[in-house]
Design an enzyme around this catalytic site. Structure first.
Site, short mmCIF file in Angstrom:
data_model
loop_
_atom_site.label_atom_id
_atom_site.label_comp_id
_atom_site.label_asym_id
_atom_site.label_seq_id
_atom_site.Cartn_x
_atom_site.Cartn_y
_atom_site.Cartn_z
CD GLU A 1 12.82 95.55 29.34
OE1 GLU A 1 13.77 94.79 29.10
OE2 GLU A 1 11.63 95.18 29.38
CG ASP A 2 12.65 101.13 29.48
OD1 ASP A 2 11.89 100.36 28.86
OD2 ASP A 2 12.60 101.29 30.70
#
Ligand code: MN
Length: 496
Positions: free
Chosen positions: A75-76
């Protein structure tokens, strides 16, 4: 400098292969998050490191701990799923994706949706381990919440209190629910928090002195009766649970006897009753406050003997007597059943008390430990119970295919409806009410008009349009997946 030993030293039974896996996850996450910072200005890696550390403290497996270290890399840090799968295998990838999915559910605030959201939260995770990683993730986010903008703080703290605390509590993981509760309380209810704190401050200082004094007397009394194998400690109620109690007691703190309680932890159940007898032989118990939660466990599975006694110095103290195992379970809940590679495996009798913890309080109290009244349990939990009954109670097995057969969707009002996989708007409509089913004219998924044979997906919000003149057709029968919808459509077609 963060040291991986802070994680690996927490679990004594790790093999060299386990440590190798965790080290690879450690290095991968460190490298991928290298350029990123948290709102606090600290390196992002600290966040995933702390998450993994919490998981190790809970005794989770190397796979779960590694997934904790890697939970934000997709996700990041834009790591490719294929790379994760290649480097760490499909299971870790599955856990990371589960955590990411859970993170996307936003608490929507309406009072009556809370229970639905909790259910949804559990369902979407598909695997108990995903929930536990998410709880550990949230714990660190709550610890660093002060660096976020104010409005965001409030939303996250409220979500924590309403959803995360409740899920952790019902899974029996007091170790986490307590911390989350105390971190969220001052942000969600600042005034109430200050008021509680002020009251507690005056009270606890006195309480502590009394407890310490009394602890010595207890030890003496037990030694006199040849009881030497025991440990004692204190438990202090969280501010939030004191607050909830104060609400019931008209803010009179003198009416709360168990702000601080003395715990006596013993090897066996018979020792507990023995010690209770000894205590009552020396000190006068308060009538009505002797509770045998060993014979009659609390709805969330909690076991202990409680008594409140007059110390003889004009004070009143609550004493909790329990076995080591009961203590372990009260702190770690479901995770104590998952504890990695411990020989204690079958020591915890396979009960499903943790499943009951997922139920609303009202329903749980009607369930006894052995005899779960299946009519009280939503079908998805029922299937989970049945599924669990056929499986061994190990972490691996909790990754169950039950969730692969059900999907969970929302009504526009936010209620969660569970359906078999590949269900269509037809099934959804008949689940709500046969009258709605019989008059479907169209359906919207997430605000978009769709065909009536569209397969619903987890998390979809479904809106059914009806027209009084619309009637079921042979086509609908082909679209329907649930027995309920098919039954109604057939009976309609036959009548015609
Ligand atoms: Mn995170």
């Amino acid at each position: 400098m963060l040291d991986i030993k802070e994680i690996t030293n927490l679990v004594k039974s790790f093999s060299p292969e386990d440590i190798e896996l965790i080290s690879r996850a450690f290095n991968f996450a460190k490298e991928r998050h290298a350029d990123q910072k948290r709102f606090s200005g600290e390196p992002y890696f600290i966040h995933v490191f702390e998450t993994a550390k919490t998981l190790a403290e809970l005794g989770m497996s190397p796979i779960t701990i590694s997934a904790g270290l890697l939970h934000d890399v997709i996700e990041d840090a834009k790591a490719e799923e294929s790379i994760i799968e290649k480097e760490f295998g499909p299971e870790i990838l599955f856990l990371i994706n589960g955590v990411t999915k859970l993170g996307k559910i936003k608490y929507r605030g309406a009072e009556r949706h809370k229970e639905s959201l909790r259910k949804f939260f559990v369902a979407v995770s598909q695997d108990i381990r995903v929930i536990i990683i998410k709880l550990a993730d949230r714990l660190h986010n709550m610890k660093t919440l002060q660096y976020l903008p104010g409005s965001k703080q409030e939303r996250i703290a409220k979500e924590t209190l309403e959803i995360y605390v409740s899920v952790a509590y019902r899974m029996g993981i007091r170790k986490l629910s307590r911390q989350l509760e105390d971190l969220a309380f001052p942000i969600v209810y600042p005034k109430e928090y200050e008021k509680t704190k002020a009251l507690v401050k005056i009270k606890t200082k006195k309480e502590f002195e009394k407890l310490k004094e009394f602890e010595k007397s207890i030890k003496k009394a037990l030694a006199k009766n040849n009881i030497t194998k025991f440990t004692t400690d204190y438990r202090i109620k969280t501010f939030y649970s004191i607050y909830k109690k104060l609400l019931k007691k008209d803010w009179n703190i003198e009416k709360i006897y168990d702000i601080a309680a003395l715990r006596i932890i013993l090897p066996e159940i018979k020792d507990c009753y023995n010690v209770l007898g000894i205590i009552h032989g020396v000190w006068q118990p308060l009538p009505g406050r002797i509770k045998d939660y060993i014979a009659f466990p609390k709805p969330n599975g909690y076991q202990a003997l409680h008594t409140t006694i007059f110390t003889g110095y004009g004070s009143i103290i609550e004493i909790q007597i329990k076995t080591k195992q009961m203590h372990q379970e009260a702190e770690y809940g479901i995770t104590s059943h998952l504890i990695y590679k411990k020989e204690t495996k079958n020591k915890f009798s396979p009960n499903f008390s943790w499943i009951k913890r997922l139920l609303p309080m009202k329903k749980r109290t009607s369930l006894s430990e052995e005899k779960i009244n299946f009519n009280d349990i939503p079908s998805w939990i029922k299937e989970l119970v049945e599924y669990q009954a056929t499986k061994q109670d190990s972490e691996q097995d909790l990754k169950d295919d039950f969730f692969k057969q059900r999907i969970f969707v929302f009504t526009p009002r936010g209620d969660v409806i569970d359906l078999p996989i590949d269900s269509t708007p037809i099934d959804f409509a008949y689940t709500i009410h046969s009258d709605i089913g019989d008059h479907i004219s169209g359906a919207k998924i997430n605000g978009k008009m769709v065909a009536l044979n569209t397969s619903l997906k987890n998390g979809d919000i479904i809106e059914i349009l009806t027209k009084e003149t619309n009637k079921p057709s042979q086509k609908w029968l082909e679209y329907a997946k649930t027995a309920n919808a098919k039954k109604h459509i057939k009976s309609f077609l036959q009548k015609k």
